[in-house]
Design a protein around this motif. Structure first.
Motif, PDB file in Angstrom:
ATOM      1  N   ASP A  88     -10.645   1.477   0.870  1.00 22.65           N
ATOM      2  CA  ASP A  88      -9.838   2.806   0.958  1.00 22.65           C
ATOM      3  C   ASP A  88     -11.543   3.890   1.506  1.00 22.65           C
ATOM      4  O   ASP A  88     -11.173   4.381   2.954  1.00 22.65           O
ATOM      5  N   LEU A 107      -0.137   9.145   2.045  1.00 20.64           N
ATOM      6  CA  LEU A 107      -1.182   8.291   1.460  1.00 20.64           C
ATOM      7  C   LEU A 107      -2.376   9.475   1.130  1.00 20.64           C
ATOM      8  O   LEU A 107      -1.556  11.163   0.910  1.00 20.64           O
ATOM      9  N   ASP A 108      -3.631   9.279   0.544  1.00 21.18           N
ATOM     10  CA  ASP A 108      -4.267  10.094  -0.009  1.00 21.18           C
ATOM     11  C   ASP A 108      -5.112  10.628   1.060  1.00 21.18           C
ATOM     12  O   ASP A 108      -6.532  10.273   1.369  1.00 21.18           O
ATOM     13  N   ARG A 136       0.125   4.362  -3.027  1.00 20.48           N
ATOM     14  CA  ARG A 136       0.283   5.078  -2.538  1.00 20.48           C
ATOM     15  C   ARG A 136       1.858   6.292  -3.036  1.00 20.48           C
ATOM     16  O   ARG A 136       1.555   7.851  -3.507  1.00 20.48           O
ATOM     17  N   GLY A 183       0.427  13.938  -0.173  1.00 19.83           N
ATOM     18  CA  GLY A 183       1.015  13.788  -1.192  1.00 19.83           C
ATOM     19  C   GLY A 183       2.254  14.373  -1.547  1.00 19.83           C
ATOM     20  O   GLY A 183       3.045  13.841  -1.628  1.00 19.83           O
ATOM     21  N   ARG A 202       0.750  -1.282  -0.220  1.00 20.95           N
ATOM     22  CA  ARG A 202      -0.205  -0.080  -0.044  1.00 20.95           C
ATOM     23  C   ARG A 202       1.201   1.125  -0.059  1.00 20.95           C
ATOM     24  O   ARG A 202       0.832   1.600  -0.641  1.00 20.95           O
TER      25      ARG A 202
END
Length: 427
Positions: A308, A217-218, A21, A403, A17
């Motif tokens: 997610d 992460l988003d 990402r 990000g 993950r």
């Protein structure tokens, strides 16, 4: 700039993950970033696989199972993962890697890249970055070290192995890695200050170049939703104090600290300052059906959540995220919770203090103290300004782990690595 990422799997596990990402963040920042995996679970066409077709995929699956079987044959029945590199692939002729300006390694175990396969990457004449998602790269086989300090020398006398001695399997694997690393020029990326310090303690890589850059992460997926609304949408009582925890495989599991969570909840449930009828635990992730513990509070198991957005909805619905892990690099779950505006209660261990500031966006309990862990939950339960606490949790991620910020830090490192590499070749 073209960057090729190598990881064993596409999003299966924390390292996968984190890799995906980062790849998304780099592409959003304007790089040409691609991911190549050894075994592909998903259907995303942008993720490249080394095993197109049923037969090659089956062959790879066999190799993964073989490595896991061999590893289990040599190691004791303890909850400490240990990898014996018996299978792998030489990727020095892979077109995607040849076309890249820089190669970025991630988690490369499970019949993917043995030490000899890592050494073969040097044939490509490319700068190589390697993010250490656990300790395996600088040990003789284990992924989690706890109090073992044998990696500070040359391993051997491994407490995980059935047959241990100065020249046991862990020492032989250590020597194979040393032989490979002497031929492979790479830059270590440590997601946490704890991991960087661990690498510096190791005899294998104590002189390596290291940069501390967290995972990302988003933040448009993992974002806060007003608590009462999120609880209603999740089918939870808006008046309840919801505790969320992840990956609860077994009451016997040491790595994830389940026994300490059970004790802490017992203490919490017996506190005169807590209304037991108002507290509820929800748990997501895999679990060992034969060893599911009896929780002292109302508990709901959600199972594995692969979406997610659905996971983010549960983070938003929770009042506190509980992670009793005893050793973790930079756990995705902690960052995900904070991004959703949910404070975290955790032990002071690994890279967690890089994310959780004590009594600012969560609570860092004394290591292995169930009493203090319970005190941390009660601190969140009784907090006088929960909205401010939630806002601080979100701000931490926006300021340090979003990000664009993490992509920019990686791009700066890549540019530096390329400049240094070109300078070396010009001499």
């Amino acid at each position: 700039m073209k960057v090729a990422h190598l990881n064993a799997y596409d999003g299966n596990g924390g390292a996968g993950r984190a890799c995906l990402r980062l790849n998304d963040a780099l592409n959003a920042a304007g790089l040409q970033s691609e991911v190549l995996v050894n075994y592909k679970f998903g259907a995303d066409p942008s993720i490249k696989s080394l095993n197109a077709g049923l037969l090659p995929k089956g062959f790879t699956a066999f190799g993964i199972l073989l490595e896991r079987f061999v590893s289990s044959m040599y190691s004791k029945k303890v909850k400490i993962p240990f990898s014996v590199p018996v299978w792998g692939k030489d990727l020095s002729a892979e077109a995607l890697l040849k076309d890249a300006d820089l190669i970025h390694l991630h988690w490369v175990n499970h019949a993917f890249l043995r030490p000899r396969d890592l050494k073969a990457l040097q044939k490509l004449n490319k700068p190589i970055a390697w993010t250490f998602h656990d300790s395996n790269a600088f040990t003789g086989g284990c992924h989690v070290r706890y109090t073992c300090d044998h990696f500070e020398n040359e391993c051997g006398n491994c407490p995980v192995l059935k047959e241990r001695g100065p020249r046991d399997l862990s020492h032989r694997i250590w020597k194979a890695k040393r032989s490979a690393y002497q031929k492979l020029d790479f830059h270590v990326v440590a997601p946490s200050t704890w991991m960087a310090a661990s690498v510096k303690r190791s005899k294998l890589l104590r002189t390596a170049e290291i940069e501390v850059i967290p995972n990302t992460l988003d933040t448009e997926v993992f974002k806060p939703v007003e608590k009462s609304l999120a609880k209603q949408q999740a089918g939870l009582n808006p008046d309840s104090f919801i505790m969320l925890s992840g990956f609860m495989p077994s009451k016997k599991d040491l790595h994830k600290g389940t026994p300490f969570l059970l004790e802490a909840l017992e203490i919490l449930a017996g506190s005169t300052d807590v209304d037991r009828s108002r507290i509820e635990l929800i748990v997501f992730g895999n679990r060992d059906e034969k060893n599911v513990p009896d929780f002292p509070v109302k508990t709901t198991f959600l199972g594995t959540i692969s979406d997610d957005r659905k996971l983010a909805a549960y983070y938003s619905a929770a009042d506190a995220f509980l992670t009793p892990s005893l050793e973790d690099n930079l756990p995705n779950t902690v960052m995900e919770s904070l991004a959703c505006g949910t404070p975290v209660v955790a032990f002071t261990t690994g890279g967690i203090p890089d994310m959780v500031q004590h009594k600012e966006n969560g609570y860092l309990a004394q290591y292995r103290s169930s009493q203090d862990f319970a005190a941390g939950i009660e601190w969140v339960y009784a907090h006088s300004a929960p909205m401010a606490l939630n806002a601080e949790a979100r701000r931490t991620v926006e300021d340090k782990f979003s990000g664009p910020i993490i992509a920019h830090r990686h791009i700066e490192l890549y540019q530096q690595m390329l400049e240094n590499y070109r300078s070396k070749r010009a001499r």
